[in-house]
Motif scaffolding. Structure first.
Motif, short mmCIF file in Angstrom:
data_model
loop_
_atom_site.label_atom_id
_atom_site.label_comp_id
_atom_site.label_asym_id
_atom_site.label_seq_id
_atom_site.Cartn_x
_atom_site.Cartn_y
_atom_site.Cartn_z
N UNK A 1 -3.22 18.62 -4.03
CA UNK A 1 -3.72 18.13 -2.75
C UNK A 1 -3.86 16.61 -2.75
N UNK A 2 -4.27 16.06 -3.88
CA UNK A 2 -4.36 14.59 -3.99
C UNK A 2 -2.98 13.96 -3.90
N UNK A 3 -2.02 14.56 -4.59
CA UNK A 3 -0.66 14.05 -4.56
C UNK A 3 -0.11 14.09 -3.14
N UNK A 4 -0.30 15.21 -2.48
CA UNK A 4 0.21 15.38 -1.12
C UNK A 4 -0.41 14.37 -0.17
N UNK B 1 1.22 7.29 2.27
CA UNK B 1 2.28 6.32 1.99
C UNK B 1 3.36 6.35 3.06
N UNK B 2 3.74 7.55 3.49
CA UNK B 2 4.75 7.67 4.54
C UNK B 2 4.25 7.08 5.85
N UNK B 3 2.98 7.33 6.17
CA UNK B 3 2.41 6.81 7.42
C UNK B 3 2.40 5.29 7.43
N UNK C 1 0.82 -1.20 0.00
CA UNK C 1 0.00 0.00 0.00
C UNK C 1 0.86 1.27 0.00
N UNK C 2 1.96 1.25 0.75
CA UNK C 2 2.86 2.41 0.77
C UNK C 2 3.44 2.65 -0.63
N UNK C 3 3.78 1.56 -1.33
CA UNK C 3 4.28 1.68 -2.70
C UNK C 3 3.21 2.16 -3.65
N UNK C 4 1.97 1.71 -3.44
CA UNK C 4 0.87 2.14 -4.29
C UNK C 4 0.62 3.64 -4.14
N UNK C 5 0.62 4.13 -2.91
CA UNK C 5 0.41 5.56 -2.70
C UNK C 5 1.54 6.38 -3.31
N UNK C 6 2.77 5.87 -3.25
CA UNK C 6 3.89 6.57 -3.89
C UNK C 6 3.67 6.66 -5.39
#
Length: 206
Positions: A33-36, A42-44, A17-22
């Motif tokens: 705002x979506x990117x941020x 992803x960081x969390x 999931x962290x990779x997907x958000x990246x």
């Protein structure tokens, strides 16, 4: 998707999931705002992952990559605290996996972009970028940044070589990002580099 991952203690799922958000923040979303929000989530998730297994190189990398991307959007990438945190986690990746391509690439970018007073070092940047490309010549982001480094330092023929490789060598994974972002950027830079090579030749042979 977010709810399930937020409550998960499954390392593999958290990393996925962290990779997907990246990827979403980098290659899909256009709205700032979506990117941020994607990078922050992803960081969390990556932070939760290395909390479960501190020895996970992937968790440390995904945390640094998402955090750094969010900081860049927020204009905080040169904040001393952010720099220290990013270096800590990327260096931890290399302690765990000395030949991690993405970590060498990220360190190369950091040393190249930071001013000297904040730890920037052009020579060290070049070493890390060259190392990343030597480890995986198909990793387009490293090839692109190495070509930019070459252009910055007047090594235009070397830049052309790297850019030709990026344009003509699709990655084995995430080809869609290469097609959408990396190849078009490399093609544009290649024209710039070839133009500079022509200038160099005309200057050398009047």
């Amino acid at each position: 998707m977010r709810e399930g991952a937020a409550n998960s203690n499954d390392l593999t799922r958290l990393l996925r999931m962290a990779g997907l958000y990246l990827d979403l923040g980098y290659g899909v979303y256009v709205d700032r705002e979506q990117k941020l929000a994607a990078f922050q989530e992803g960081a969390r998730l990556a932070q939760k992952a290395f909390g479960l297994r501190e020895s996970s190189a992937d968790a440390h990398f995904l945390y640094a990559a998402n955090l750094g991307s969010a900081a860049e959007l927020e204009g905080l990438v040169s904040a001393a605290l952010t720099i220290q945190k990013l270096k800590k986690h990327v260096n931890r990746v290399l302690e765990l996996d000395p030949n991690n391509v993405q970590a060498h690439h990220m360190l190369g970018r950091m040393y190249e972009e930071l001013p000297w007073v904040l730890g920037g070092d052009q020579n060290v940047a070049g070493e890390h970028l060259k190392k990343a490309v030597s480890l995986d010549s198909r990793y387009a982001p490293a090839g692109l940044d190495l070509a930019k480094w070459y252009l910055k330092h007047g090594q235009n023929l070397e830049a052309v070589k790297e850019l030709n490789r990026v344009v003509n060598t699709p990655p084995l994974k995430k080809r869609w990002i290469w097609e959408r972002i990396h190849r078009p950027e490399a093609q544009a830079l290649l024209q710039q580099a070839l133009g500079q090579v022509d200038v160099d030749r005309s200057t050398a042979h009047p």
